[in-house]
Design a protein around this motif. Sequence first.
Motif, PDB file in Angstrom:
ATOM      1  N   PRO A  96       0.852  -1.167  -0.134  1.00  0.00           N
ATOM      2  CA  PRO A  96       0.107  -0.108   0.103  1.00  0.00           C
ATOM      3  C   PRO A  96       0.633   1.007  -0.047  1.00  0.00           C
ATOM      4  N   PHE A  97      -0.090   2.301  -0.600  1.00  0.00           N
ATOM      5  CA  PHE A  97       0.824   3.261  -0.591  1.00  0.00           C
ATOM      6  C   PHE A  97       0.856   4.400   0.905  1.00  0.00           C
ATOM      7  N   PRO A  98       1.770   4.851   1.549  1.00  0.00           N
ATOM      8  CA  PRO A  98       1.854   5.920   2.529  1.00  0.00           C
ATOM      9  C   PRO A  98       1.584   6.750   1.779  1.00  0.00           C
ATOM     10  N   THR A  99      -0.410   6.468   2.363  1.00  0.00           N
ATOM     11  CA  THR A  99      -1.347   7.799   2.200  1.00  0.00           C
ATOM     12  C   THR A  99      -1.085   8.687   3.465  1.00  0.00           C
ATOM     13  N   ASN A 100      -0.609   8.261   5.094  1.00  0.00           N
ATOM     14  CA  ASN A 100      -1.067   8.922   6.066  1.00  0.00           C
ATOM     15  C   ASN A 100       0.255   9.237   5.755  1.00  0.00           C
ATOM     16  N   SER A 101       1.300   9.196   5.559  1.00  0.00           N
ATOM     17  CA  SER A 101       2.082  10.355   5.800  1.00  0.00           C
ATOM     18  C   SER A 101       2.086  11.351   4.916  1.00  0.00           C
ATOM     19  N   PHE A 102       1.123  11.635   3.785  1.00  0.00           N
ATOM     20  CA  PHE A 102       1.165  13.149   2.911  1.00  0.00           C
ATOM     21  C   PHE A 102       0.076  13.619   3.541  1.00  0.00           C
ATOM     22  N   GLU A 103      -0.670  12.688   3.816  1.00  0.00           N
ATOM     23  CA  GLU A 103      -1.858  13.662   4.648  1.00  0.00           C
ATOM     24  C   GLU A 103      -2.025  14.297   5.634  1.00  0.00           C
ATOM     25  N   LYS A 104      -0.476  14.018   6.665  1.00  0.00           N
ATOM     26  CA  LYS A 104       0.147  14.859   7.484  1.00  0.00           C
ATOM     27  C   LYS A 104       0.707  15.592   7.137  1.00  0.00           C
ATOM     28  N   LEU A 105       1.393  15.900   6.149  1.00  0.00           N
ATOM     29  CA  LEU A 105       1.662  16.872   5.965  1.00  0.00           C
ATOM     30  C   LEU A 105       1.012  18.598   5.291  1.00  0.00           C
ATOM     31  N   LEU A 106      -0.624  17.470   4.887  1.00  0.00           N
ATOM     32  CA  LEU A 106      -1.785  18.750   4.137  1.00  0.00           C
ATOM     33  C   LEU A 106      -2.220  19.167   6.196  1.00  0.00           C
ATOM     34  N   SER A 107      -2.330  18.235   7.002  1.00  0.00           N
ATOM     35  CA  SER A 107      -2.601  18.702   8.113  1.00  0.00           C
ATOM     36  C   SER A 107      -2.028  19.154   9.484  1.00  0.00           C
ATOM     37  N   ASN A 108      -0.065  19.440   8.808  1.00  0.00           N
ATOM     38  CA  ASN A 108      -0.182  19.921  10.067  1.00  0.00           C
ATOM     39  C   ASN A 108       0.516  21.480   9.288  1.00  0.00           C
ATOM     40  N   GLY A 109       0.360  21.590   7.894  1.00  0.00           N
ATOM     41  CA  GLY A 109       0.444  23.117   7.074  1.00  0.00           C
ATOM     42  C   GLY A 109       1.554  23.237   6.672  1.00  0.00           C
ATOM     43  N   LYS A 110       2.510  22.668   6.891  1.00  0.00           N
ATOM     44  CA  LYS A 110       4.195  23.541   6.842  1.00  0.00           C
ATOM     45  C   LYS A 110       4.649  23.460   5.570  1.00  0.00           C
ATOM     46  N   ALA A 111       4.243  22.134   5.019  1.00  0.00           N
ATOM     47  CA  ALA A 111       5.133  21.682   3.760  1.00  0.00           C
ATOM     48  C   ALA A 111       4.167  23.047   2.846  1.00  0.00           C
ATOM     49  N   LYS A 112       5.036  23.017   1.948  1.00  0.00           N
ATOM     50  CA  LYS A 112       4.314  24.675   0.643  1.00  0.00           C
ATOM     51  C   LYS A 112       4.748  23.348  -0.681  1.00  0.00           C
ATOM     52  N   VAL A 113       5.513  22.831  -0.800  1.00  0.00           N
ATOM     53  CA  VAL A 113       5.332  21.712  -2.239  1.00  0.00           C
ATOM     54  C   VAL A 113       6.191  20.234  -1.886  1.00  0.00           C
ATOM     55  N   VAL A 114       6.200  19.609  -2.697  1.00  0.00           N
ATOM     56  CA  VAL A 114       6.333  17.992  -2.614  1.00  0.00           C
ATOM     57  C   VAL A 114       7.181  17.835  -4.098  1.00  0.00           C
ATOM     58  N   MET A 115       8.638  17.459  -4.073  1.00  0.00           N
ATOM     59  CA  MET A 115       9.156  16.910  -4.789  1.00  0.00           C
ATOM     60  C   MET A 115       9.459  15.859  -5.188  1.00  0.00           C
ATOM     61  N   SER A 116       8.741  14.731  -6.281  1.00  0.00           N
ATOM     62  CA  SER A 116       8.919  13.068  -6.724  1.00  0.00           C
ATOM     63  C   SER A 116      10.671  13.110  -6.972  1.00  0.00           C
ATOM     64  N   LEU A 117      11.507  11.980  -6.059  1.00  0.00           N
ATOM     65  CA  LEU A 117      13.032  11.930  -7.187  1.00  0.00           C
ATOM     66  C   LEU A 117      12.117  10.494  -7.356  1.00  0.00           C
TER      67      LEU A 117
END
Lengths: 75, 357, 492
Positions: free
Chosen positions: B286-307
């Motif tokens: 499964p893809f770790p969607t929870n980790s990415f949702e956490k970025l949204l709820s915490n509101g600090k992240a402005k951009v994600v870079m997929s490497l």
Amino acid sequence: MAAKKHRIRISKDECKGCRRCIPACPKKLISVGKEINIQGYLAVVAENPFDCIGCGSCFHQCPEPGAITIFEIEE
Amino acid sequence: MQYNQRLLLKGNEAAVYGALLAGCDCFFGYPITPASEVAHTAARLFPKLKRTFIQAESEIGAINMVIGAVASGRRAMTGSSGLGISLKQEGVSYLAAYEMPAVIIDVTRGGPGLGNIGPEQADYFQLVKGGGHGSYHCLVLTPNSVQEMCDFTVKAFDLAEKYRMPAYVMADGVIGQMMESVQLPDPRPYTYDPEWKMGRIVDGKANYITSIYMEYDDLEALNRRLQAKYREIERAEQCAEEFMTEDAELVIAAYGICSRIAKGAVSELRAQGIKAGLIRPQMVFPFPTNSFEKLLSNGKAKVVMSLEMSAGQMIEDVKLALNCKLPVELFNRMGGNVPSCAEVCEAAKRIYKEYVK
Amino acid sequence: MSTEKVKFGRSKVFFDPFERRPGPIKTNMHYCPGCGHGILHKLIAEAIEYYGIQENTVFIAPVGCAVFAYYYFNCGSISVPHGRAPAVGTGASRATPEKYVISYQGDGDLAAIGFNEFIQAANRGERMSVFFVNNSNYGMTGGQMAPTTLPNQVTMTSPYGRNVETDGYPVKVCELVNALEAPVYIERVALTGTANIIKARKAVFKAIENLRDRKGFSLVEALSPCPVNLKMTAEQVNEFIDTKMTKYFPLGMLRDRSAETPAGKVPEAPVRDPEDVKQLLFTAKEGSGEGPATVNNSEIFNEERRIRVSGFGGQGILSLGHTLADMARLRHFNVSWMPSYGPEQRGGSASCAVILSRKAIPSPLVDSCDLLIAMTRAALDKFGYQLKDDGILIYDTSAMEKPAVKPGQKVFGLDALAIANRIGNAKCANSAVLGALAAILGKFALTPEDAADYRKVFTEAITESFRKKPQVVEQNIAAFNAGCDEMSSQLV
């Protein structure tokens, strides 16, 4: 010891009417019947089942597991 | 007897050590660079424990031998790389439909076509999205070290058996070929004897295994059951490492060898005053969607870079996980090239400037 | 009073009724009227019953009309991908050697899409019996051309008749298998008149007997009636087989080595005792030298150190790097070793990168190095740019003149091959290089304790690598000492 007696039983509803058994019987006991069976096939019949000599040719020709059964009769 | 369980191993070797420690009885494979040491190691070690090794006539032969062994109630595995995995997809679709566990090591290489033997991560789609015909998923574990090649192979057997489905260990040419020291776990006591195996006699009838359902409702029911299982896996089994994400304004998403480079880059960027972080999926299905949702709820992240070492495959899942609420940019290398720490930092700074300041 | 007993009747190997078959008919098979599958199923069931192997029989069902064989046979069963039955059967037979594996296949399954799986299993002499149903067309999909379709025979996909110029000739499976060494029994039979069916019964019984006696690979090809797709009556299809098919596919036994093949034994069970597994996979603690006391403390390793080893295939480049990495492991560094891999390793250039660090190593790939070992001029040309401005270069003096380096870089030459040849094993040149490195690091970088430990850890690593070859260990240690001495004398 007298020759063993046999009986052929044809299960009408299990016959698919392919007629492979008809030429196989050395005693020509098997013929096409007159009734359409539950599956819609014109089943074969053996008019004189006790004339069977128990050779098994018809059984091995028949593609169905239980359409033909040959019994050995012990007096 | 006292043993030293810390060895210097190649990633490819460590996967086979993990399999043997997990109680795998059978290996069926076909050599292919950069996965060949998986077969070499299995050929050397399996017979020493009177377990089965066969060099199959083809990748297709190998995956079908796995089917036969697994259906017989034994743990079995195979290993290959990109194009070999493409050939196995028919068998994997059947494994998914049979609901049978199997472990497949994929040491990915460059594609499409014959590509080359350099490392790429372009098998993501065929591993994560099904790959063969039908609506199915496989578990996909993504180690980033030789230690994890061993540990994740053990875990792959556990999860595959828990959910009765195929599990991939998706490495890349670097992780497969590199050597590191590995602390090997203890071998497990063997208790495997699945109730569903073919030939087990239940109420006088021998079990059978099939994937053909002529009644449409029966096949739909199988599909609904499979999908319910996948949703449960998405709920219960997500697995990711989060590194300095709490206050990160720029978050890199990377797995496998890319994630190690990304981690180095995050430290470098932090030293330069850029609040960077890393989400490292340890499984991509499964893809770790929870980790990415956490970025949204915490509101600090402005951009994600997929490497990624592909044209951008995981990025689709990153975007889905973020539900388009954060911009997602791609930085990638292909063709066997591995991104350097310097170029990752440079790309991150460019993206940071555009989206943060 | 007379009693009746069944002389010929439904085999107990069949389910009764066929509960697994969907729909209302549970007494019959799903095959068309007059189909040969039922005839062959009955012969196989009779033989399984006769030889008493039902409980341990595994029936691999193909794709094709017989895909539903598990409706009928009360045996372990699996319906498998198209053509793959012998591969699945191989997996089953090897994984559970106590089982008796039957692979049942049609002509599309066996002779077209799955021919490789079939012929390879035959060639390996897998312990299985294959029943091959040749009815000269694809039945389940509606009568298309098969590999066994006769020349000029009309099918749905050869509507003008099979054209041998474009479609080739029918595939003679038994004859092809007869070219292999391993198969034990090969016979072609016809499911037509009673005399032929009796012969077929004998062949099926032989194949199942071989299975029971674990005698390897048996093949029975059955020319089989498909009256519905061939649009023939029962008598017409028998005649087609007996007069036309047998002309191309002659009946008879091609091989029977059952008598001279000894009955096989069930192989030993897999070893699963954790102690045995440990003994194979782990190294014995004794002599490994790894313990908490031996930790390298030299300042030089406070930073991550990157090493590039390069030369050509056969110089021991990869193993030189491996020994270095192993030494680092034994002294509790984090370490990575990354080779150039693929065709490169089989001749031509070879290189590997070793990183050791007290912290986690981000990437095992090296694009700049603290130490470059170049054993050929080409290697130096390729990797020279990677050496850091304060890096160390070690080169082989037999391969090149002393190369020019940047002011901050240190360069040391060694005729490693000459040293190795003196020792009597050219393969030890890499240990001579490690000896030279010991002298260099001892003079410039290591604490006296670590310099003294270097030789010890080398010995531990080399002993572990060549555990079973004490002579090779001695030669490598001698080369190491010689390399160390020669470099020390240069450094005075």
